[in-house]
Design a protein around this motif. Structure first.
Motif, PDB file in Angstrom:
ATOM      1  N   UNK A 149       2.712 -21.425 -23.362  1.00 35.09           N
ATOM      2  CA  UNK A 149       3.465 -21.419 -22.109  1.00 35.09           C
ATOM      3  C   UNK A 149       2.784 -22.312 -21.061  1.00 35.09           C
ATOM      4  N   UNK A 150       1.455 -22.219 -20.974  1.00 39.23           N
ATOM      5  CA  UNK A 150       0.715 -23.024 -19.994  1.00 39.23           C
ATOM      6  C   UNK A 150       0.940 -24.517 -20.223  1.00 39.23           C
ATOM      7  N   UNK A 151       0.820 -24.968 -21.481  1.00 40.90           N
ATOM      8  CA  UNK A 151       0.965 -26.400 -21.750  1.00 40.90           C
ATOM      9  C   UNK A 151       2.396 -26.866 -21.502  1.00 40.90           C
ATOM     10  N   UNK A 152       3.383 -26.014 -21.766  1.00 40.08           N
ATOM     11  CA  UNK A 152       4.764 -26.399 -21.488  1.00 40.08           C
ATOM     12  C   UNK A 152       5.000 -26.518 -19.974  1.00 40.08           C
ATOM     13  N   UNK A 153       4.456 -25.561 -19.219  1.00 37.84           N
ATOM     14  CA  UNK A 153       4.645 -25.578 -17.769  1.00 37.84           C
ATOM     15  C   UNK A 153       3.838 -26.676 -17.078  1.00 37.84           C
TER      16      UNK A 153
END
Length: 293
Positions: free
Chosen positions: A121-125
């Motif tokens: 989720x962090x890398x997508x955001x």
């Protein structure tokens, strides 16, 4: 000295000459990289968790991102130790984020799966921040990290509503896949006792004496014909002394039986964590996998 007010591209070629000098024109067949260390991505309730991010620079387009989870027998990882190896993939044009998970002595299963999914989720955001394609996220790991990558990419546990945990593919190096069958093959350690890596992960309990806990950790229990899974690329050494080669065979067979796309490669003569896994042969296969799925 003349000060030229010109762009970098328009700066003139030097006419200086030295007798005996040689002229070369190297082909730029890899990329420069930048290292972003200790990037906080989550908190496990006790302390912050970090990513080590190796980013290729001067890329014409947004890059795929590989979230790599280093193995550690489910204990505390030395995440930075893998930075030089993963730099080989970053130089090929892939952003690599090495993920720190919560060790089993701090919190048992499924905390490390929750951590891995928070990393996705962090890398997508933060795709814009690191110039990555949020629709081209790959999971990768070795040993216990490979297990965590597989669970994060194949199972739907530890997911919050409204978040995108999807990944485009999974690359696995010699992961354990079923703790209850590891002792059926030769190994240099017992995999069921409470102080084993697998026992620690279920709360420092005996694996075979606690089937209700062990069953939740078995990857193939999350695979069925009625779901679509990301493609899986697996590598395992024929002489692995810690994680029996049969562990990869079990998961590979389960994936194929349930119509999932999977490839398994046995590396002849390779032991656990041998250098063959970072050979050009394997890296070329990983690059091809990422570029074609």
């Amino acid at each position: 000295m003349e000060i030229l007010n010109v762009s970098r591209e328009d700066f003139p070629k030097s006419c200086a000459f030295a007798e005996g000098m040689k002229v070369i024109t190297p082909e730029c067949d890899n990329f420069e990289t930048a290292y972003h260390y200790d990037v906080k991505y989550s908190n496990n309730g006790k302390y912050d968790l970090f990513l080590q991010i190796i980013q290729p620079i001067n890329m014409p387009d947004k890059t795929p991102v590989i979230i790599f989870i280093p193995g550690s027998a489910f204990h505390k990882q030395d995440v930075r130790a893998r930075v030089p190896q993963l730099g080989l993939l970053a130089a090929r044009g892939f952003c690599v984020a090495l993920l720190e998970y919560t060790p089993s002595e701090v919190a048992p299963f499924p905390q490390l799966i929750r951590d891995a999914k928070e990393g996705i989720v962090f890398m997508k955001k933060n795709a814009e921040r690191f110039s990555v394609d949020p629709q081209s996220v790959f999971m990768m790991g070795d040993s216990s990290g490979g297990y965590t990558a597989l669970m994060a990419g194949l199972s739907d546990i530890e997911e919050r509503k409204g978040e995108d945990y999807s990944v485009k593919g999974i690359i696995d190096f010699y992961a354990p896949t079923d703790f209850t069958t590891m002792n059926l093959e030769p190994s240099t350690q017992n995999h069921s006792e409470p102080n084993s890596p697998e026992g620690f992960l279920i709360g420092q309990k005996d694996v075979l004496s606690n089937p209700e806990l062990a069953e939740k950790t078995i990857i193939k229990n999350y695979i069925s014909k009625d779901k679509k899974y990301p493609p899986v690329l697996m590598f395992h050494g024929s002489n692995d002394e810690l994680v029996p080669f049969g562990q990869s065979c079990e998961l590979f067979s389960a994936l194929r039986e349930n119509k999932a796309e999977a490839e398994l490669y046995r590396i002849e003569g390779a032991h656990h964590g041998d250098r063959q896994f970072w050979s050009s042969t394997v890296l070329n296969m990983i690059e091809r996998f990422i570029n074609t799925v």
